[in-house]
Motif scaffolding. Structure first.
Motif, PDB file in Angstrom:
ATOM      1  N   ASP A 178     130.253  -0.862  59.303  1.00 54.71           N
ATOM      2  CA  ASP A 178     130.440   0.066  58.218  1.00 54.71           C
ATOM      3  C   ASP A 178     131.737   0.889  58.564  1.00 54.71           C
ATOM      4  O   ASP A 178     132.160   1.154  59.740  1.00 54.71           O
ATOM      5  CB  ASP A 178     129.396   0.765  57.691  1.00 54.71           C
ATOM      6  N   VAL A 208     128.607   8.111  52.058  1.00 53.57           N
ATOM      7  CA  VAL A 208     127.610   7.185  51.534  1.00 53.57           C
ATOM      8  C   VAL A 208     128.076   6.777  50.087  1.00 53.57           C
ATOM      9  O   VAL A 208     128.069   5.404  49.838  1.00 53.57           O
ATOM     10  CB  VAL A 208     126.155   7.702  51.264  1.00 53.57           C
ATOM     11  N   THR A 241     131.247   4.661  50.261  1.00 53.76           N
ATOM     12  CA  THR A 241     131.040   3.334  50.777  1.00 53.76           C
ATOM     13  C   THR A 241     130.502   2.574  49.737  1.00 53.76           C
ATOM     14  O   THR A 241     130.685   1.392  49.558  1.00 53.76           O
ATOM     15  CB  THR A 241     130.062   3.337  51.934  1.00 53.76           C
ATOM     16  N   VAL A 242     129.506   3.009  49.015  1.00 51.00           N
ATOM     17  CA  VAL A 242     128.748   2.221  47.843  1.00 51.00           C
ATOM     18  C   VAL A 242     129.823   1.939  46.815  1.00 51.00           C
ATOM     19  O   VAL A 242     129.794   0.930  46.087  1.00 51.00           O
ATOM     20  CB  VAL A 242     127.530   2.959  47.341  1.00 51.00           C
ATOM     21  N   ILE A 282     122.355   4.675  44.797  1.00 54.56           N
ATOM     22  CA  ILE A 282     122.120   5.599  45.918  1.00 54.56           C
ATOM     23  C   ILE A 282     120.636   6.098  45.481  1.00 54.56           C
ATOM     24  O   ILE A 282     119.816   6.409  46.797  1.00 54.56           O
ATOM     25  CB  ILE A 282     123.182   6.687  45.860  1.00 54.56           C
ATOM     26  N   LEU A 341     118.823   7.776  48.657  1.00 58.79           N
ATOM     27  CA  LEU A 341     119.838   8.515  49.836  1.00 58.79           C
ATOM     28  C   LEU A 341     120.682   9.738  48.783  1.00 58.79           C
ATOM     29  O   LEU A 341     121.804  10.232  49.251  1.00 58.79           O
ATOM     30  CB  LEU A 341     120.833   7.401  50.045  1.00 58.79           C
ATOM     31  N   VAL A 377     128.773   8.357  56.971  1.00 61.21           N
ATOM     32  CA  VAL A 377     127.790   7.516  57.319  1.00 61.21           C
ATOM     33  C   VAL A 377     127.565   7.239  58.893  1.00 61.21           C
ATOM     34  O   VAL A 377     126.330   7.207  59.270  1.00 61.21           O
ATOM     35  CB  VAL A 377     128.482   5.710  57.253  1.00 61.21           C
ATOM     36  N   ARG A 387     120.621   4.549  57.659  1.00 63.46           N
ATOM     37  CA  ARG A 387     121.614   3.525  57.339  1.00 63.46           C
ATOM     38  C   ARG A 387     121.317   2.228  57.049  1.00 63.46           C
ATOM     39  O   ARG A 387     121.708   1.425  56.411  1.00 63.46           O
ATOM     40  CB  ARG A 387     122.172   3.399  58.897  1.00 63.46           C
ATOM     41  N   LEU A 433     121.276   2.329  53.363  1.00 63.07           N
ATOM     42  CA  LEU A 433     122.642   1.909  52.882  1.00 63.07           C
ATOM     43  C   LEU A 433     122.927   0.513  52.844  1.00 63.07           C
ATOM     44  O   LEU A 433     123.627  -0.015  52.186  1.00 63.07           O
ATOM     45  CB  LEU A 433     123.593   2.898  53.728  1.00 63.07           C
TER      46      LEU A 433
END
Length: 279
Positions: free
Chosen positions: A88, A94, A97-98, A115, A120, A128, A136, A139
């Motif tokens: 990652d 978070v 990243t998503v 999420i 999260l 992250v 994690r 995620l």
């Protein structure tokens, strides 16, 4: 509708070592299917072939109607994957990243909603690298489902989860299944397989040694029942195919059956017996 996964005569060797020795497997669309097996049984190799990450030596494989060995980009967009280990961008948050992964798919889910579903929301703005192991892993699950996959591979998805988080994740999996997502799950948690899976297959030494529903796997449904009780002479246990008759006979004879329990072999008992047969 056609099956999501069909496998016939699948083989794969590494040098002189046969990792997969002729697997036959079918997973229906919309099904939650659990693949169980000890480390080194060929489970990971099989899943990697289905995902298109590894080439097979022989056999026929179709995943969502295509050969994973030759399928293209459009086919991959229809899959979701939660691997045992994942790389990652540790400096991204978070949310970043998503949202970044969402751009890879033609029809992604809403990032904020995903999420929230994986629990999260409170960490959406956190980098992250600051997440705990369990966070994690959540995620990883979010990235696996963001693309609205038709089929999702979950490889040990709840590793690092506490009991409460695992139960919450189970509800998420059930929600995905109700939406029509096909799920292939590998797990070492047998209670997880029993709680989630419509069907289970046990793989050992590269072959499927048993397949069925969690309740019937390996003859569980027809296995003899153990009746246990305590009386003035101590604890007793008897195996029987008719527990009601046994209990009735004991009561009719005037026996006192304290701490009475009636149990069939657990999924764990059956699993250990199945993999023990091929050791």
């Amino acid at each position: 509708m056609d099956d999501a996964i069909t496998v016939s005569g699948l083989t794969k060797s590494y040098g002189r070592t046969a990792a997969v020795g002729g697997i036959e497997l079918t997973v229906a669309r919309g099904e939650i299917f659990a693949l169980l097996g000890p480390n080194g049984a060929g489970k990971t190799t099989t899943v990697e072939i289905l995902e298109g990450h590894r080439f097979r030596d022989g056999g026929e494989v179709r995943v969502l109607g295509e050969d994973p060995g030759t399928a293209g980009r459009a086919w991959r967009a229809r899959l979701g994957m939660v691997l045992q280990t994942a790389t990652d961008a540790a400096e991204l948050t978070v949310s970043e990243t998503v949202r970044h992964f969402a751009r890879y798919y033609p029809n992604p889910r809403d990032a904020g909603e995903v999420i929230e579903q994986v629990g999260l929301t409170d960490k959406a703005g956190s980098r992250v690298r600051t997440l705990s192991g369990g966070q994690r892993r959540r995620l990883d699950v979010a990235l696996g489902m963001i693309g609205r996959p038709e089929l999702i591979f979950l490889d040990e998805p709840t590793t690092g989860f506490d009991p409460e988080a695992r139960r919450q994740f189970w509800e998420l999996i059930r929600l995905l299944a109700r939406d029509g997502t096909t799920i292939l799950l590998t797990t070492h948690y047998l209670d997880e397989a029993e709680a989630l899976a419509d069907r289970v297959a046990v793989i050992a030494r590269g072959v499927i040694v048993a397949e069925g529903t969690p309740a019937t796997l390996g003859g569980r449904a027809s296995a003899e029942t153990t009746v246990s009780w305590v009386d003035r002479d101590g604890r007793h246990s008897l195996s029987t195919s008719d527990p009601a008759k046994l209990i009735h006979e004991r009561y009719t004879a005037g026996a006192v059956l304290n701490e009475l329990t009636v149990s069939r072999p657990s999924l764990e008992d059956t699993y250990l017996e199945l993999i023990g047969e091929v050791r």
